[in-house]
Design an enzyme around this catalytic site. Structure first.
Site, PDB file in Angstrom:
ATOM      1  N   CYS A   2      -1.895  13.817  -1.029  1.00  0.00           N
ATOM      2  CA  CYS A   2      -2.605  14.806  -0.226  1.00  0.00           C
ATOM      3  C   CYS A   2      -4.010  15.009  -0.807  1.00  0.00           C
ATOM      4  O   CYS A   2      -4.293  14.581  -1.917  1.00  0.00           O
ATOM      5  CB  CYS A   2      -1.867  16.130  -0.263  1.00  0.00           C
ATOM      6  SG  CYS A   2      -0.109  15.982   0.046  1.00  0.00           S
ATOM      7  N   ARG A  27      -6.103   9.851   1.906  1.00  0.00           N
ATOM      8  CA  ARG A  27      -5.048  10.181   0.951  1.00  0.00           C
ATOM      9  C   ARG A  27      -3.801  10.747   1.617  1.00  0.00           C
ATOM     10  O   ARG A  27      -2.745  10.856   0.997  1.00  0.00           O
ATOM     11  CB  ARG A  27      -5.550  11.202  -0.051  1.00  0.00           C
ATOM     12  CG  ARG A  27      -6.535  10.571  -0.962  1.00  0.00           C
ATOM     13  CD  ARG A  27      -7.028  11.528  -1.966  1.00  0.00           C
ATOM     14  NE  ARG A  27      -7.735  10.761  -2.952  1.00  0.00           N
ATOM     15  CZ  ARG A  27      -7.269  10.476  -4.149  1.00  0.00           C
ATOM     16  NH1 ARG A  27      -6.100  10.897  -4.526  1.00  0.00           N
ATOM     17  NH2 ARG A  27      -7.973   9.772  -4.982  1.00  0.00           N
ATOM     18  N   TRP A  75       0.192  14.690   3.206  1.00  0.00           N
ATOM     19  CA  TRP A  75       1.104  13.553   3.332  1.00  0.00           C
ATOM     20  C   TRP A  75       2.476  14.121   2.997  1.00  0.00           C
ATOM     21  O   TRP A  75       2.753  14.489   1.860  1.00  0.00           O
ATOM     22  CB  TRP A  75       0.712  12.446   2.348  1.00  0.00           C
ATOM     23  CG  TRP A  75       1.498  11.182   2.492  1.00  0.00           C
ATOM     24  CD1 TRP A  75       1.244  10.149   3.349  1.00  0.00           C
ATOM     25  CD2 TRP A  75       2.645  10.801   1.727  1.00  0.00           C
ATOM     26  NE1 TRP A  75       2.171   9.152   3.162  1.00  0.00           N
ATOM     27  CE2 TRP A  75       3.039   9.523   2.180  1.00  0.00           C
ATOM     28  CE3 TRP A  75       3.377  11.398   0.706  1.00  0.00           C
ATOM     29  CZ2 TRP A  75       4.129   8.838   1.652  1.00  0.00           C
ATOM     30  CZ3 TRP A  75       4.474  10.721   0.174  1.00  0.00           C
ATOM     31  CH2 TRP A  75       4.828   9.450   0.644  1.00  0.00           C
ATOM     32  N   ASN A  99      -1.152  19.950  -4.158  1.00  0.00           N
ATOM     33  CA  ASN A  99      -0.772  18.535  -4.191  1.00  0.00           C
ATOM     34  C   ASN A  99       0.318  18.382  -5.234  1.00  0.00           C
ATOM     35  O   ASN A  99       0.263  19.035  -6.272  1.00  0.00           O
ATOM     36  CB  ASN A  99      -1.948  17.655  -4.646  1.00  0.00           C
ATOM     37  CG  ASN A  99      -2.949  17.436  -3.542  1.00  0.00           C
ATOM     38  OD1 ASN A  99      -2.766  17.898  -2.428  1.00  0.00           O
ATOM     39  ND2 ASN A  99      -4.013  16.712  -3.873  1.00  0.00           N
ATOM     40  N   GLY A 100       1.255  17.462  -4.996  1.00  0.00           N
ATOM     41  CA  GLY A 100       2.320  17.224  -5.980  1.00  0.00           C
ATOM     42  C   GLY A 100       3.658  17.678  -5.438  1.00  0.00           C
ATOM     43  O   GLY A 100       3.807  17.921  -4.234  1.00  0.00           O
ATOM     44  N   GLU A 483       1.013 -10.686  -2.377  1.00  0.00           N
ATOM     45  CA  GLU A 483      -0.055  -9.777  -1.960  1.00  0.00           C
ATOM     46  C   GLU A 483      -0.361  -9.952  -0.466  1.00  0.00           C
ATOM     47  O   GLU A 483      -0.564  -8.976   0.260  1.00  0.00           O
ATOM     48  CB  GLU A 483      -1.300 -10.029  -2.832  1.00  0.00           C
ATOM     49  CG  GLU A 483      -2.524  -9.227  -2.485  1.00  0.00           C
ATOM     50  CD  GLU A 483      -2.340  -7.713  -2.508  1.00  0.00           C
ATOM     51  OE1 GLU A 483      -1.314  -7.229  -2.975  1.00  0.00           O
ATOM     52  OE2 GLU A 483      -3.239  -7.013  -2.010  1.00  0.00           O
ATOM     53  N   LYS A 487       0.044  -7.018   2.334  1.00  0.00           N
ATOM     54  CA  LYS A 487      -1.056  -6.597   3.227  1.00  0.00           C
ATOM     55  C   LYS A 487      -0.613  -6.654   4.681  1.00  0.00           C
ATOM     56  O   LYS A 487      -0.849  -5.733   5.445  1.00  0.00           O
ATOM     57  CB  LYS A 487      -2.296  -7.495   3.068  1.00  0.00           C
ATOM     58  CG  LYS A 487      -3.133  -7.345   1.846  1.00  0.00           C
ATOM     59  CD  LYS A 487      -3.868  -6.056   1.703  1.00  0.00           C
ATOM     60  CE  LYS A 487      -3.025  -5.058   0.951  1.00  0.00           C
ATOM     61  NZ  LYS A 487      -3.281  -4.915  -0.459  1.00  0.00           N
ATOM     62  N   GLU A 490       1.973  -3.883   5.583  1.00  0.00           N
ATOM     63  CA  GLU A 490       1.545  -2.484   5.542  1.00  0.00           C
ATOM     64  C   GLU A 490       0.574  -2.121   6.664  1.00  0.00           C
ATOM     65  O   GLU A 490       0.573  -1.000   7.133  1.00  0.00           O
ATOM     66  CB  GLU A 490       1.014  -2.065   4.167  1.00  0.00           C
ATOM     67  CG  GLU A 490      -0.367  -2.492   3.816  1.00  0.00           C
ATOM     68  CD  GLU A 490      -0.795  -2.045   2.430  1.00  0.00           C
ATOM     69  OE1 GLU A 490      -0.680  -0.854   2.119  1.00  0.00           O
ATOM     70  OE2 GLU A 490      -1.270  -2.911   1.658  1.00  0.00           O
ATOM     71  N   HIS A 506      17.144 -21.825  -1.348  1.00  0.00           N
ATOM     72  CA  HIS A 506      18.244 -21.016  -1.903  1.00  0.00           C
ATOM     73  C   HIS A 506      18.568 -19.834  -1.000  1.00  0.00           C
ATOM     74  O   HIS A 506      19.154 -18.855  -1.443  1.00  0.00           O
ATOM     75  CB  HIS A 506      17.878 -20.539  -3.310  1.00  0.00           C
ATOM     76  CG  HIS A 506      17.669 -21.668  -4.261  1.00  0.00           C
ATOM     77  ND1 HIS A 506      18.698 -22.463  -4.704  1.00  0.00           N
ATOM     78  CD2 HIS A 506      16.536 -22.188  -4.796  1.00  0.00           C
ATOM     79  CE1 HIS A 506      18.215 -23.404  -5.493  1.00  0.00           C
ATOM     80  NE2 HIS A 506      16.895 -23.267  -5.556  1.00  0.00           N
ATOM     81  N   LYS A 605      -3.106   6.780   0.317  1.00  0.00           N
ATOM     82  CA  LYS A 605      -3.744   6.211  -0.867  1.00  0.00           C
ATOM     83  C   LYS A 605      -3.399   7.100  -2.051  1.00  0.00           C
ATOM     84  O   LYS A 605      -3.292   8.302  -1.906  1.00  0.00           O
ATOM     85  CB  LYS A 605      -5.255   6.234  -0.623  1.00  0.00           C
ATOM     86  CG  LYS A 605      -6.046   5.373  -1.557  1.00  0.00           C
ATOM     87  CD  LYS A 605      -6.343   4.056  -0.916  1.00  0.00           C
ATOM     88  CE  LYS A 605      -7.140   3.155  -1.815  1.00  0.00           C
ATOM     89  NZ  LYS A 605      -6.913   1.756  -1.446  1.00  0.00           N
TER      90      LYS A 605
HETATM   91  C1  F6R Z   1      -1.255  -1.636  -1.144  1.00  0.00           C
HETATM   92  C2  F6R Z   1      -1.647  -0.619  -2.090  1.00  0.00           C
HETATM   93  C3  F6R Z   1      -0.601  -0.028  -2.945  1.00  0.00           C
HETATM   94  C4  F6R Z   1      -1.170   0.358  -4.319  1.00  0.00           C
HETATM   95  C5  F6R Z   1      -0.116   1.095  -5.146  1.00  0.00           C
HETATM   96  C6  F6R Z   1      -0.603   1.397  -6.542  1.00  0.00           C
HETATM   97  O1  F6R Z   1      -2.341  -2.142  -0.436  1.00  0.00           O
HETATM   98  O2  F6R Z   1      -2.784  -0.245  -2.158  1.00  0.00           O
HETATM   99  O3  F6R Z   1       0.489  -0.869  -3.081  1.00  0.00           O
HETATM  100  O4  F6R Z   1      -1.585  -0.794  -4.978  1.00  0.00           O
HETATM  101  O5  F6R Z   1       0.222   2.289  -4.500  1.00  0.00           O
HETATM  102  O6  F6R Z   1      -1.744   2.185  -6.524  1.00  0.00           O
HETATM  103  P1  F6R Z   1      -2.740   2.248  -7.739  1.00  0.00           P
HETATM  104  O7  F6R Z   1      -3.353   0.898  -7.897  1.00  0.00           O
HETATM  105  O8  F6R Z   1      -3.726   3.297  -7.368  1.00  0.00           O
HETATM  106  O9  F6R Z   1      -1.929   2.623  -8.948  1.00  0.00           O
END
Ligand code: F6R
Length: 610
Positions: A2, A27, A75, A99-100, A483, A487, A490, A506, A605
């Site tokens: 948040c 966020r 969030w 937040n938290g 990766e 991407k 998500e 396998h 984020k």
């Molecule tokens: C995916 C993504 C997440 C972050 C993960 C860790 O695109 O961004 O998987 O990589 O939440 O976040 P950080 O790097 O901020 O610890």
């Protein structure tokens, strides 16, 4: 997760709060709200489900004004996204954003209900509002009431409280969720991230764990967990004011993909000499520490974990034992710690709850010789709590899907591998010089790859009606396949799984049919022939291959195989370079599918809760 913004000023703070929320929306974005108190002590509160623009529209119709205010973009953790669960939460004259997660909220809720408090939401946050209200009855100041409240809370909080009866100040507390105080001229602010406040100030003081503070127009007073008055360093932010803007790009994600050449150049800036990686850029005593290091433990989540997976290959190629583990697993098991191990966290935000908890565990209970944080946010918890920090310098990353943060993490990790390799004599001077020369070329190579955007857009059309996909790679390209799959899933919501290509037979081979696109990262390296066999296994079963490769690999497009040919690069740089077309592919697929690219559903984020 948040986002929090608060301000105390002689002018109306509502516009500051709304602008701050917009900048923090990445966020958390399922609801937003604000509470503002005017000079007469009238509190206006507005909350809306959905994005910040819903709140802004509502404000247009029903303005609230005042010199002291708090705001929040949410969030959801406790309680569904709804107006009644949106922050601020109020208890009579008290209004709170948080937040938290308050872990003992059920117990506190019962106690407060016994005292006659009626709850209006399903959130854990509301207990803070009622507790402050309750404690305020027997406290001389609002700050004292907050101090009495926080000692009763278990869990994580960054919280800001205002009281209608005392309209000239706000009080804040931090434990496990970041808060930064912004210094203006005759006004002060607070936020969960300095990005929110860049339009109004560049001067910041980060709160430490356990701190509480009282903020008025004229002063900021910070107290540590023992109640002692403290003054932490006030830093001047070097973040670009424009950092939160999309510019001419349609999405932050696209802007951030295209910023990678510059971001990587910034990561390298001042850290390379003619033929060396400057070991001191990891810290003044890095040379001494790295010479003693005998093993590496990398800890991260999500995309950052994928970066760690690549780095493991690099370290072990150099004969330096390296483990990499997902933070949420590491923190709950008894991990073996090899002697003289360096503990390295990799994190864009520096606030990810599980990674931070692992760092604290490593420092307090495990026998690591030193801790290092590879991070993008100066002043973040991980940076402040690690012995050493190396900033990735990607600049603000707003798109929820990590792009430039990942490639700059890889560049940083490669520099770490070189620095440790040299300190331990595992890397010759001439090999170091070669790597340094390649790193200097990297921004230009990425620029070339970005030129392939159109070809990748064409490819993406094949994915839009698919429900599943596979990503394959071997060696350092396996984490890049991981990766790529992360991407795609998500932001486009297409189910994507990555496999080390040798694992195909396998199990996953059973999934192959014409509806299952298979993306392969296939630069010309010593594993290419093996990978080609794996591709044949797919083709023989009617699968459609989408291959990212280079001219030396001599892969030709044809029936069941489409090929994007990239610039030739060394094995070492290939993971960094091959990431970029996979980012573009996900972006283009998401665009066709019409998903919310920058703010994909259910995600946020910076995951500051467990
Ligand atoms: C995916 C993504 C997440 C972050 C993960 C860790 O695109 O961004 O998987 O990589 O939440 O976040 P950080 O790097 O901020 O610890």
């Amino acid at each position: 997760m948040c986002g929090i913004v608060g301000a105390v000023a002689q002018r109306d703070v509502a516009p500051i709060l709304v602008e701050g929320l917009k900048r923090l929306e990445y966020r958390g974005y399922d609801s937003a709200g604000l509470a503002v108190i005017d000079r007469q002590g009238v509190m206006g509160c507005l909350r809306r489900i959905g994005k910040v623009r819903e709140l802004e529209d509502a404000l247009g119709e029903k303005p609230v004004q005042g010199g002291t205010g708090i705001a929040h973009t949410r969030w959801a953790t406790h309680g569904e996204p709804s107006e009644r669960n949106a922050h601020p939460h109020t208890s009579d004259d008290i209004s709170v954003v948080h937040n938290g997660i308050i872990e003992n909220h059920e117990e506190l809720r019962e106690q407060l209900q016994d005292l006659g408090y009626i709850f209006a939401s399903d959130t854990d946050t509301e207990v803070i509002a009622h507790l402050v209200h309750h404690e305020r009855k027997t406290s001389t100041t609002l700050l004292e009431a907050l101090q009495k409240t926080v000692v009763q809370l278990t869990g994580a909080y960054g919280t800001v409280v205002i009281d209608r009866r005392e309209p000239d100040h706000m009080v804040v507390a931090r434990s496990g969720s970041p808060l930064v105080i912004g210094y203006g001229i005759g006004e002060h602010y607070v936020a969960s991230d300095q990005l929110a406040l860049l339009p109004v100030t560049r001067r910041f003081q980060y709160l430490e764990e356990g701190d509480v503070a009282e903020i008025t127009c004229g002063k900021v007073e910070v107290y540590d967990r023992n109640g002692a008055l403290v003054q932490h360093e006030i830093i001047d932010s070097d973040l670009d004011h424009e950092a939160g803007d999309k510019g001419s790009y349609r999405h932050y994600m696209l802007k951030e993909i295209f910023e990678q050449p510059e971001a990587i150049a910034n990561t390298l800036e001042g850290r390379l000499t003619e033929a060396h990686v400057a070991v001191e850029s990891f810290g003044h005593n890095a040379r001494e520490i790295f010479s003693k290091v005998e093993a590496i433990q990398l800890i991260a989540c999500g995309t950052s974990y994928n970066a760690g997976m690549v780095a493991r290959n690099w370290f072990e190629d150099m004969g330096i034992p390296c483990r990499v583990e997902i933070a949420s697993e590491f923190r709950y098991r008894k991990a073996f710690v090899a002697e003289n191990s360096l503990f390295v966290t990799i994190s864009q935000s520096g606030e990810t709850a599980d990674t931070l908890a692992s760092l604290r565990l490593a420092k307090d209970e495990q026998g690591f010789i030193h801790t290092l944080s590879i991070c993008n946010v100066p002043g973040s918890s991980m940076v402040r709590e690690s012995d050493m920090a190396f900033m990735t310098r990607a600049g603000a990353e707003i798109g929820v899907a990590s792009t430039k943060a990942f490639t700059t993490q890889l560049v940083s990790l490669l520099m770490l591998v070189v620095a440790i390799g040299r300190c331990k004599n595992r890397l010759s001077e001439s090999d170091e010089a070669t790597i340094v020369a390649e790193l200097r070329e990297l921004p230009g190579v990425i620029r070339d790859v970005l030129q392939q955007k159109e070809a990748i857009t064409e490819l993406s059309e094949d994915f839009a009606d698919k429900h599943h996909s596979l990503f394959l790679g071997r060696g350092t390209m396996y984490p890049i396949a991981m990766e790529g799959a992360l991407k795609l899933k998500e932001i486009s919501y297409i189910h994507a799984e990555a496999y080390a290509a040798g694992e195909l037979k396998h199990g996953p081979l059973a999934l192959i049919d014409s509806d299952m696109p298979v993306v392969v990262v296939a630069p010309n390296n010593e594993l290419l022939e093996k990978l080609k066999s794996n591709m044949e296994e797919v083709r023989a079963r009617g699968g459609q291959l989408y291959v990212f490769s280079d001219p030396r690999a001599m892969l030709v497009a044809g029936e069941g195989i489409k090929v994007i040919t990239l610039t030739e690069v060394s094995d070492l740089l290939a993971p960094i370079v091959y990431t970029v077309p996979l980012q573009l592919l996900s972006y283009d697929v998401a665009l066709i599918k019409g998903t919310d690219v920058d703010q994909p559903r259910n995600l946020a984020k910076s995951v500051t809760v467990e």
